[in-house]
Design a protein around this motif. Structure first.
Motif, short mmCIF file in Angstrom:
data_model
loop_
_atom_site.label_atom_id
_atom_site.label_comp_id
_atom_site.label_asym_id
_atom_site.label_seq_id
_atom_site.Cartn_x
_atom_site.Cartn_y
_atom_site.Cartn_z
N ALA A 1 0.84 -1.20 0.00
CA ALA A 1 0.00 0.00 0.00
C ALA A 1 0.87 1.25 0.00
O ALA A 1 0.61 2.21 -0.73
CB ALA A 1 -0.92 -0.01 1.23
N PHE A 2 1.93 1.21 0.81
CA PHE A 2 2.82 2.37 0.88
C PHE A 2 3.46 2.63 -0.47
O PHE A 2 3.54 3.77 -0.93
CB PHE A 2 3.89 2.11 1.95
CG PHE A 2 4.68 3.33 2.31
CD1 PHE A 2 4.08 4.39 2.97
CD2 PHE A 2 6.02 3.43 1.98
CE1 PHE A 2 4.81 5.52 3.30
CE2 PHE A 2 6.76 4.57 2.31
CZ PHE A 2 6.14 5.61 2.97
N GLN A 3 3.91 1.57 -1.14
CA GLN A 3 4.52 1.73 -2.45
C GLN A 3 3.53 2.31 -3.45
O GLN A 3 3.86 3.21 -4.23
CB GLN A 3 5.06 0.40 -2.96
CG GLN A 3 6.34 -0.04 -2.25
CD GLN A 3 6.74 -1.45 -2.62
OE1 GLN A 3 5.93 -2.21 -3.17
NE2 GLN A 3 7.98 -1.81 -2.33
N ILE A 4 2.31 1.75 -3.47
CA ILE A 4 1.29 2.26 -4.40
C ILE A 4 1.09 3.75 -4.17
O ILE A 4 1.07 4.56 -5.12
CB ILE A 4 -0.04 1.51 -4.20
CG1 ILE A 4 0.10 0.06 -4.64
CG2 ILE A 4 -1.17 2.19 -4.97
CD1 ILE A 4 -1.11 -0.81 -4.32
N ILE A 5 0.98 4.15 -2.91
CA ILE A 5 0.70 5.55 -2.58
C ILE A 5 1.89 6.42 -2.97
O ILE A 5 1.72 7.50 -3.54
CB ILE A 5 0.37 5.67 -1.09
CG1 ILE A 5 -0.99 5.02 -0.85
CG2 ILE A 5 0.37 7.10 -0.63
CD1 ILE A 5 -1.25 4.67 0.58
N LEU A 6 3.09 5.92 -2.71
CA LEU A 6 4.29 6.70 -3.02
C LEU A 6 4.39 6.94 -4.53
O LEU A 6 4.60 8.07 -4.98
CB LEU A 6 5.52 5.93 -2.53
CG LEU A 6 6.61 6.79 -1.90
CD1 LEU A 6 6.05 7.55 -0.71
CD2 LEU A 6 7.78 5.92 -1.48
N ILE A 7 4.24 5.86 -5.31
CA ILE A 7 4.36 6.02 -6.77
C ILE A 7 3.25 6.93 -7.27
O ILE A 7 3.48 7.80 -8.13
CB ILE A 7 4.30 4.65 -7.47
CG1 ILE A 7 5.43 3.74 -6.95
CG2 ILE A 7 4.44 4.81 -8.98
CD1 ILE A 7 5.43 2.36 -7.53
N SER A 8 2.05 6.77 -6.72
CA SER A 8 0.94 7.64 -7.14
C SER A 8 1.27 9.09 -6.83
O SER A 8 1.01 9.99 -7.64
CB SER A 8 -0.35 7.25 -6.42
OG SER A 8 -0.67 5.92 -6.69
N ALA A 9 1.86 9.30 -5.65
CA ALA A 9 2.11 10.67 -5.20
C ALA A 9 3.11 11.38 -6.11
O ALA A 9 3.02 12.59 -6.33
CB ALA A 9 2.61 10.67 -3.76
#
Lengths: 734, 734
Positions: free
Chosen positions: A92-100
């Protein structure tokens, strides 16, 4: 701008609560006496509690330790299930980071430099908005070409999710296969569970029947049968005896303690044998319970003999001579009518649900149907009490009901705090009741393993939070106002797919700041409580002071328990669903979501390394469940986007239809390629030869339920058999 | 009452056509020279054609024989697939018979004694009805308590269907298991097909790679690998040589025949070598083709060597030492990433589709998606040309287009005949084109076995007839009038489930007599043609007269071919769908449906015993396909009933909702309990030890495609290798 100030108040108070709880943790966890609360896993693994507690320095020590720990350390300490749960946070953290990377700089600045909200306010004096709303897609003018960037953002977020999920699934499959291949051999790898055994023909005994069948279909590799018995009567006597033995131990403990006071002779405890210990003749407790427990020994032995001989059920554990053959057998149709002789992988001995094993397939199907209906009703109608209470708890209503509150709310800071938290608190309190009901419902479905029950309960909980929290707040708009809009929705007889898409698109954006508050509350207060373990701390000290008289009682009082996956996974998935839905529409949420999963990652790793003890080890079977729900969340986000882009009158929004199709294709790919490796053990992995191999006798012994074990000491530690559990987990996975 | 008289005319003419064709059959089939047309299967099995033809006496002999034959005879003569296809007729006939027991006496008399049609006519002069309509549920007054009987009828029909389907599935599973267990061992039972083999690492050869993998995961029981090669270049040379050899044989035949005329020296045939035999130098055909074919021998051998060494593909047949191990291996996940090393049961050698074996899993998925979209478009837009032609072929239109027709249609009998049949004929002609397209589409999907292609094509054809014939005639009402009503339907943006139910209920009953005509046409004319084999008879005699010069050419001219399951199953299912939908609404259809399936049962058994030669034997894999479609038909019927009972304003019609739910439950039960036994071979069955066992070498040889077989005579008989086929089928199943 009351909304905005309550929004900021909520964030600040959440932060303060978290910092206070952190401080509490930093102070309490360094006291050696609290080691069993803050490092119970280490204590159980044989480390010296006080030393561990002292070694830690500074308030940031746990952060450093959690950050530095390798995935293999987690697997070795807490098992593969915990490592897979940590992986949810990583992913989840990776998804959010890349999205950000895309959404924060580009979309925020595009939204910030627009002024559609202002325009609308000029047109319509009733229109309200906050500064936070200005940073969302709502502030973009309809038909503007800026919307291209938001559409690109939707594709970016989707691709990021696919990429991270793909890598994660590969990683989980790899970890699981490694655990299954090279690890020390475990009993469940040699064993299959056979259910739905037909009635034996003629005078053949059940054991003979099973042995004959498997000797025919698995010549050479079939080794031994461990039949399943009806343990209800034996279990009843066993637990009565356990109760007596516990009371005996307690009475001895009381006597021991009383010896340390006064003259050292002590005072033997007494009690009345009648109702609630209030009536009847007074007896010496130690003598009484010793006699009671001893008189049950022959009873139990007789019942054990009777059970073993007469009460065999239509299920059995079949033990093979090697792991490959057991893995192969568990995947194969055995009988011409496939609902008979159903063979599956044996669950880990500790997680076998003995009472469910004998349930026939047709009954399991009916139970599953009934439970599905009950769950549906529960999910839909749970809203009614919630919305009733919630409608009471809006500040205005409360002031009407309890006029004295007005004196408090006049103080503006306090008023804001109450305004910000009251609805959320009502929701959270009601949600706390639910998991127990869901676990009960899932157990009724007839699963043979505890991990399946937990997964099933988690799925139900996920549906619940999506329907009642996510859809409840957005589409129905009912949870925190009233039921009328829900009724309006139901009354519209032409409720169709396109209408739901439209509704999602129109109702989601206005409640963005509500959800941001919700996420903030969840991570600051939730993780603060988890880290500081205030409640277990208080309960333990109360129990030790007033109740515990023996070592066993103290041990059980601080026993940390396992991760509650059925609660936590669904909550985490709700946050992720909210995040994915708002990632493009109100990108600000990404910051809070990153904090949620980042902080969660640290706190949960700390808990996995130091606190929680796994009840069972299902070798990461949880991942497909998580994976599918992340994809479902993404799917909802994509549908929402289609609706919202349509409202913004963006002519190219039909391009977005590609995204849900891509999601379905990706789901199918993962299901075909990776899911089989979680569901079963592939032959290539199972063909690895272990260093040492357990004997068929020892495996059969592990698949004997406690009440039927000969020479069992008689007391089973509550909240799982901690010491042995740790050892077997560690040995199995390292 | 024009409709009624055309209805009766249609029935009578159909009957006359059928009687004429029967007479043709009775006369022609007794002539010894026609034995190869009417008893080709017996001739191929070694019986003397003329004797067989003579032994038959009377026009009813074939009926007696078809009636008396046992199911085991069918299995022994025509294989399990044919027996399962016969079972479709048995099952349908039983369903109709049981339904008729209730529906005909009770519902017909209830409808016949009502007079709602008459009432409506009195209210509205435009309302038309026929005597046949008076025998349907349409003649019952709304809200009448008589509707209870019709509702009971719906339950009766549904329960009859479940019962017959349940018994049938059990029977098919039993027959299949018996064939798989005790029968003489067949190569496919020892073999699995492995696809999606990853690229070998380093210098390892493909064969080594496969051998190493299987030796690891199936130690002890793995026997031999037969890799799959790219046979395109070798196949090209082989078929060129075959072409030359055939021409050589033909030229020799011509010379042989010419010798019998004149002086006995004969005349060697000559031909020109240029374009179409019209240009270029004239050569002696025998010498030319002999030289041509011989010069290709070394080419073929070189190409065979090259193919075997260099052109291995990512697929292989893996042979096991016993049937149990092969059956077990075919059900198991082999590799950690399940889309690699995909193992499945090997198809029968004759039905292997060599060109599809190497297609990787991801490409198969894409192909399946693309084909699904193409099929969807084909099904939806095939209607446009059909309705265009159909609109031309209504009598009025034809008279306008071709005025001379009017002189024919003035004769009232002829006019009625044309009126009755023209639309159906247009439909039937258009439908004849379709199966070839569907087979092509299904082959593109990448199935490894011919039987799967046929099943897939049959599924597509079923969707086609349901959508275009059944729904086309009822809901859209468009096929035989115009496209406008279809457009109206599509324009209604709020097309919902309840609307479809309502539409089905309202549109189905008025076209009852159309469908009765359709069923009558199909069984009288269709089975008349099938039985009399007029078309193969004419083609054979033409070919023998003008084209055939060698024994092989004559044999290929009368080769009967196999059942065309992909066409016939879908048509039969359409009739059954219509029947189930009308069984309660217009019970009269049961009589015609009983005739269709009863006559079909007799004719098809005759064809199975005497005529058709199976191309392949899939051991009844067709049954689940049939079973599911019968259930789908029942489901549609139940939905229609809900709609129609609602229109009749019957207050208890919601009770009918139980029925579709029951259908789904029954579907799930059969899928769980019986389908696995068709999809795979259960271990219990596979563990049976056969009397004799083929060697791994001989199995490997059967899985060698013809162009790679050493020492092959060079010509493959067209329309399958009949003689060997018969033997292997007979040996395998008896």
């Amino acid at each position: 701008m009351a909304t905005q100030s309550s929004f900021i108040t909520s964030l600040v108070t959440s932060l303060i609560v978290f910092l206070v709880l952190w401080l509490v943790y930093a102070i309490l966890s360094r006291r050696p006496g609290n080691a069993v609360i803050y490092y119970p896993l280490r204590v159980l693994r044989g480390e010296d509690g006080p030393t561990v507690a002292k070694r830690r320095g500074g308030a940031f020590a746990w952060v450093r330790e959690a950050f530095k720990a390798k995935e293999d350390d987690i697997v070795a300490t807490a098992g593969l299930d915990a490592a897979v749960y940590m992986h949810l946070f990583t992913a989840a953290f990776q998804i959010i980071l890349i999205s950000a990377i895309f959404c924060l700089p580009i979309l925020l600045s595009l939204a910030g430099t627009s002024n559609y909200n202002q325009q609308q306010r000029m047109m319509d004096g009733n229109f309200t908005y906050t500064n936070i709303d200005n940073l969302g897609m709502g502030n973009i003018e309809p038909q503007s070409s800026k919307i291209w960037a938001f559409m690109l953002g939707m594709f970016w977020v989707s691709l990021a999710t696919y990429y991270v999920l793909w890598k994660s699934y590969r990683r989980v499959v790899y970890m699981r296969d490694r655990a299954n291949a090279n690890a020390a051999a475990r009993p469940q790898q040699y064993t299959v569970l056979v259910r739905d055994i037909p009635k034996p023909v003629g005078k053949e005994s059940r054991t003979d029947q099973i042995v004959n069948f498997f000797a025919r279909v698995h010549p050479g590799v079939f080794s031994r049968v461990q039949p399943v018995h009806d343990i209800k009567p034996a279990g009843k006597i066993f637990s009565d005896r356990e109760d007596a033995l516990r009371k005996l131990e307690h009475a001895e403990g009381v006597w021991e303690i009383s010896k340390q006071k006064g003259d050292g002779a002590g005072q033997r405890p007494m009690h009345k044998t009648g109702f609630m210990g209030l009536l009847g003749p007074k007896v010496d407790s130690i003598d009484y319970w010793r006699a009671k427990s001893q008189e049950m020994n022959p009873q139990l032995e007789a019942e054990q003999r009777h059970t073993l001989q007469e009460m065999q059920q239509a299920a059995a554990f079949v033990i093979f001579s090697d792991r490959r053959s057991a893995a192969e057998a568990s995947q194969v149709v055995h009988a011409p009518h496939a609902l008979r002789w159903r063979v599956s992988q044996a669950p880990e001995p500790e997680e076998v649900v003995w009472k469910n094993l004998h349930i026939p397939a047709w009954q399991r199907a009916i139970r599953r149907g009934v439970v599905a209906v009950l769950t549906f009703l529960l999910i839909v109608f749970y809203m009614i009490p919630i919305s009733f209470v919630a409608s009471l708890t809006t500040l205005e209503n409360l002031e009407e009901l309890l006029p004295f509150i007005r004196s408090i709310t006049r103080i503006s800071v306090l008023g804001n705090i109450i305004q910000a938290y009251l609805p959320q608190l009502a929701l959270i309190l009601f949600l706390a009741l639910l998991p127990h009901i869901l676990i009960l419902l899932s157990r009724l479905e007839g699963f043979p393993a505890q991990s399946q029950i937990v997964r099933s309960a988690s799925a139900k909980y996920f549906y619940f939070v999506i329907f009642n929290v996510f859809l409840g707040v957005t589409i129905f708009g009912a949870v925190f106002s009233n039921l009328s809009s829900f009724q309006v929705l139901l009354d519209q007889s032409n409720l169709s797919v396109s209408r739901v898409v439209q509704l999602l698109g129109s109702k989601l954006p206005p409640v963005a700041s509500y959800f941001i508050t919700y996420v903030a509350l969840r991570f600051f207060v939730g993780y603060g409580l988890e880290l500081s373990r205030i409640i277990p701390f208080i309960i333990f000290h109360l129990k030790r002071k007033f109740k515990c008289k023996t070592d066993r009682e103290v041990r059980e009082a601080w026993a940390p328990g396992a991760f509650k996956y059925h609660k936590s996974v669904a909550s985490d998935m709700l946050i992720l669903t909210i995040t994915l839905c708002y990632a493009v529409i109100a990108p600000l949420i990404l910051i809070f979501a990153a904090a949620y999963f980042g902080l969660g990652w640290l706190v949960m790793r700390n808990q996995a390394l130091n606190v929680h003890v796994p009840d069972f080890e299902s070798h990461g079977s949880f991942w497909p469940h998580i994976h599918n729900r992340v994809l479902a969340a993404l799917f909802v986000a994509q549908i929402t986007a289609i609706g919202y882009f349509g409202i913004k009158e963006f002519p190219f929004s039909p391009f977005l239809i590609v995204l849900p199709i891509l999601t379905v294709v990706f789901y199918m790919f993962c299901k075909k390629n990776y899911y089989p490796s979680i569901k079963v053990v592939s032959l290539y992995v199972a063909a690895d030869v272990p260093k040492a191999q357990p004997s068929a006798e020892s495996i059969a012994h592990t698949y004997t339920p406690v009440p039927l074990q000969e020479g069992h000491p008689g007391i089973v530690d509550r909240r799982s058999n901690l010491a042995t559990k740790i050892d077997s987990t560690v040995n199995a996975v390292v």
